[in-house]
Motif scaffolding. Structure first.
Motif, mmCIF file in Angstrom:
data_model
loop_
_atom_site.group_PDB
_atom_site.id
_atom_site.type_symbol
_atom_site.label_atom_id
_atom_site.label_comp_id
_atom_site.label_asym_id
_atom_site.label_seq_id
_atom_site.Cartn_x
_atom_site.Cartn_y
_atom_site.Cartn_z
ATOM 1 N N PHE A 255 -12.602 52.660 45.773
ATOM 2 C CA PHE A 255 -13.332 53.109 46.840
ATOM 3 C C PHE A 255 -13.268 52.116 48.094
ATOM 4 O O PHE A 255 -13.420 52.585 49.163
ATOM 5 C CB PHE A 255 -14.765 53.307 46.287
ATOM 6 C CG PHE A 255 -15.766 53.508 47.488
ATOM 7 C CD1 PHE A 255 -15.751 54.983 47.843
ATOM 8 C CD2 PHE A 255 -16.521 52.894 48.166
ATOM 9 C CE1 PHE A 255 -16.506 55.398 48.975
ATOM 10 C CE2 PHE A 255 -17.437 53.255 48.963
ATOM 11 C CZ PHE A 255 -17.589 54.246 49.336
ATOM 12 N N LEU A 256 -13.218 50.745 47.923
ATOM 13 C CA LEU A 256 -12.840 49.746 49.007
ATOM 14 C C LEU A 256 -11.721 50.141 49.841
ATOM 15 O O LEU A 256 -11.720 50.030 50.965
ATOM 16 C CB LEU A 256 -13.151 48.469 48.295
ATOM 17 C CG LEU A 256 -14.069 47.939 47.930
ATOM 18 C CD1 LEU A 256 -14.053 46.405 47.163
ATOM 19 C CD2 LEU A 256 -15.390 47.877 48.876
ATOM 20 N N HIS A 257 -10.780 50.401 49.104
ATOM 21 C CA HIS A 257 -9.755 51.062 49.935
ATOM 22 C C HIS A 257 -9.962 52.392 50.839
ATOM 23 O O HIS A 257 -9.821 52.248 52.117
ATOM 24 C CB HIS A 257 -8.298 51.399 49.032
ATOM 25 C CG HIS A 257 -7.916 50.251 48.212
ATOM 26 N ND1 HIS A 257 -7.237 49.225 49.142
ATOM 27 C CD2 HIS A 257 -7.371 49.972 46.990
ATOM 28 C CE1 HIS A 257 -6.633 48.620 48.310
ATOM 29 N NE2 HIS A 257 -6.505 48.978 46.960
ATOM 30 N N LEU A 258 -10.416 53.383 50.085
ATOM 31 C CA LEU A 258 -10.820 54.568 50.936
ATOM 32 C C LEU A 258 -11.707 54.405 51.889
ATOM 33 O O LEU A 258 -11.619 54.798 53.019
ATOM 34 C CB LEU A 258 -11.252 55.613 49.960
ATOM 35 C CG LEU A 258 -11.680 56.830 50.354
ATOM 36 C CD1 LEU A 258 -10.102 57.719 50.716
ATOM 37 C CD2 LEU A 258 -12.273 57.764 49.363
ATOM 38 N N ALA A 259 -12.929 53.724 51.884
ATOM 39 C CA ALA A 259 -13.807 53.204 52.665
ATOM 40 C C ALA A 259 -13.479 52.593 54.019
ATOM 41 O O ALA A 259 -14.142 52.897 55.171
ATOM 42 C CB ALA A 259 -15.064 52.599 52.191
#
Length: 165
Positions: free
Chosen positions: A55-59
């Motif tokens: 999620f940190l990548h995606l955000a």
């Protein structure tokens, strides 16, 4: 991989030196007990770690909520996030390194300073550091092969760049 492990390990040791006393090999004896509840907790925390990491990548992908070029999925190798968006070199590097910085550097630093860094959390942090090695390799390759100011786009397992005028 080793560098990530050393960095996270140093943060853990420097912020919570009492954890060293809980390593059986360093105290002169070796006794390992694995309880089912601990194993289940570890699996749940590992799944949560993988979700937060991805999620940190995606955000950090611009417009990640509305873009039709962003994908998240699950394979035998684990979860993944991919985008077909054109990114700046700087943004690509930031997307690559953020999960390592947040989960394997800042998390143990803050938890250790607050006295909340447990052996289980330390293991989770070290596993993230190992898993982030691929991200760090991608970052290293882009930093060494892509000129500053260029645009980067990923297509499957291939990454392409074009100099920005």
């Amino acid at each position: 991989m080793l560098l990530n492990l050393v960095i996270s390990g140093l943060v853990i040791v420097l912020t919570a030196p009492a954890l060293l006393d809980q390593i059986p090999v360093l105290s002169g004896s070796l006794s390992v007990s694995i309880y089912l509840t601990d194993l289940i907790l570890m699996m749940v925390l590992l799944a949560l770690l993988l979700f937060v990491h991805e999620f940190l990548h995606l955000a950090l992908i611009p417009g990640f909520i509305w873009s039709q070029k962003n994908y998240a999925g699950l394979t035998f190798a684990g979860p993944f996030v991919a985008t077909g968006e054109v990114l700046t070199r700087r943004r690509f590097v930031m997307i690559s390194v953020t999960p390592f910085i947040v989960l394997s550097f800042l998390l143990p630093l803050i938890a250790g300073a607050a006295g909340m860094l447990s052996p289980l959390l330390s293991i989770i942090v070290l596993l993230n550091a190992l898993g982030a090695s691929v991200d760090m390799l991608s970052m290293f390759l882009v930093l060494t092969q892509v000129p500053p100011g260029s645009r980067v786009v990923c297509n499957g397992m291939n990454t392409y760049w074009k100099a920005h005028n």
